[in-house]
Design a protein around this motif. Structure first.
Motif, short mmCIF file in Angstrom:
data_model
loop_
_atom_site.label_atom_id
_atom_site.label_comp_id
_atom_site.label_asym_id
_atom_site.label_seq_id
_atom_site.Cartn_x
_atom_site.Cartn_y
_atom_site.Cartn_z
N SER A 205 0.81 -1.22 0.00
CA SER A 205 0.00 0.00 0.00
C SER A 205 0.85 1.27 0.00
N SER A 206 2.07 1.19 0.48
CA SER A 206 2.95 2.36 0.51
C SER A 206 4.40 1.91 0.46
N THR A 207 5.20 2.63 -0.32
CA THR A 207 6.63 2.30 -0.42
C THR A 207 7.47 3.17 0.49
N ILE A 208 6.86 3.77 1.51
CA ILE A 208 7.62 4.53 2.49
C ILE A 208 8.64 3.60 3.15
N PRO A 211 7.46 0.98 6.52
CA PRO A 211 6.08 0.52 6.29
C PRO A 211 5.50 -0.19 7.51
#
Length: 275
Positions: A205-208, A211
């Protein structure tokens, strides 16, 4: 008097030196680059304010415009969103950039040269942070290698990171196809560029770089079935997981139920969705 250093210039040098020394004494090496990043921006802006009186009219307009845009954006995002401080600070570089105009105006460039030297020689090597698998706190003089392939080509790093990028080339070609969608289960502080290097669709859902895994990731796949990974790669070296199973039990259970083990690379254990 020719060659005289104004008191404000000397005070700026002292302020800059003290600020950077304090950033090491107070925070130390146990923290990430964020604190030091803030110090750089704040000091540049402070120096810019100090040197404002030396600017020509057009330069003053540029400095005021850039600073107002930067500060208004900073305050708006801080007041209207729930972003963390380090996300909001990203709106200050414009003010810091236009402040360099002021720095260059100090008599004989003493403050300008001194400031740059302090940032380069005394400060943390920001480019190495995030590319060090052994420690989150890497200084320039601790750089050991350089990434020689992939999307991070040319980035200074430690030996382990360089080896991971090198070995990923063969492993990804062997286990990940272009029409796959991939999910990497990695240690905290992982490098999102692995997704770029894999060259497949992203199934997270996110490549931060910090995660949140767990049941929320499973719910994401259930809600958006098109994002369900065809390949899951779990950090693994020498046959041993680099992640504790009890940290992400939902993910491991999901993998065991829906995926087959297809092989180990140098740094990853790969699973492919069951037919």
């Amino acid at each position: 008097m020719q060659g005289h250093i104004p008191l404000g210039d000397l005070g700026g040098v002292i302020l800059g030196t003290a600020g950077i020394i304090l950033s090491f004494l107070i925070k130390g090496r146990q923290n990430g680059y964020e604190w030091h990043y803030c110090i750089v921006l704040v000091l540049l802006i402070v120096f810019g304010i100090t040197g404002y009186r030396f600017l020509a009219d057009i330069e003053k307009k540029i400095w005021v415009s850039g600073t107002l845009i930067s500060f208004s954006s900073f305050l708006a995002v801080a007041a209207l969103t729930n972003c963390a401080l380090m996300s909001v600070v990203a709106y200050l570089p414009l003010a810091a950039a236009v402040s360099i105009i002021s720095l260059s105006k100090f008599r004989k460039g003493i403050l300008f040269a001194g400031t740059l030297l302090m940032f380069v020689l005394l400060h943390r090597g920001l480019i190495t942070w995030g590319y060090n698998q052994l420690s989150y706190n890497s200084f320039v003089n601790e750089a050991e290698s350089i990434v020689r392939t992939g999307p991070a080509l040319g980035i200074i790093c430690d030996d382990t990171t360089s080896c991971i990028y090198r070995d990923n080339v063969a492993d990804f070609e062997k286990f990940i196809e272009r029409d796959d969608s991939v999910f990497f289960l990695m240690v905290k502080g992982y490098d999102p560029l692995y997704y770029v290097q894999a060259g497949a669709a992203i199934s997270i859902s996110s490549t931060i770089s910090s995660p949140t895994y767990g049941k929320y990731q499973i719910e994401y796949w259930k809600r958006y079935s098109c994002k369900t990974p065809t390949v899951i790669a779990i950090a693994c070296y020498d046959g041993k997981f680099m992640i504790e199973r009890y940290d992400y039990p939902e993910i491991f259970e999901w993998v065991e139920e829906h995926y087959d083990w297809v092989g180990d690379g140098t740094w990853w254990r790969f699973y492919r969705i069951k037919e």
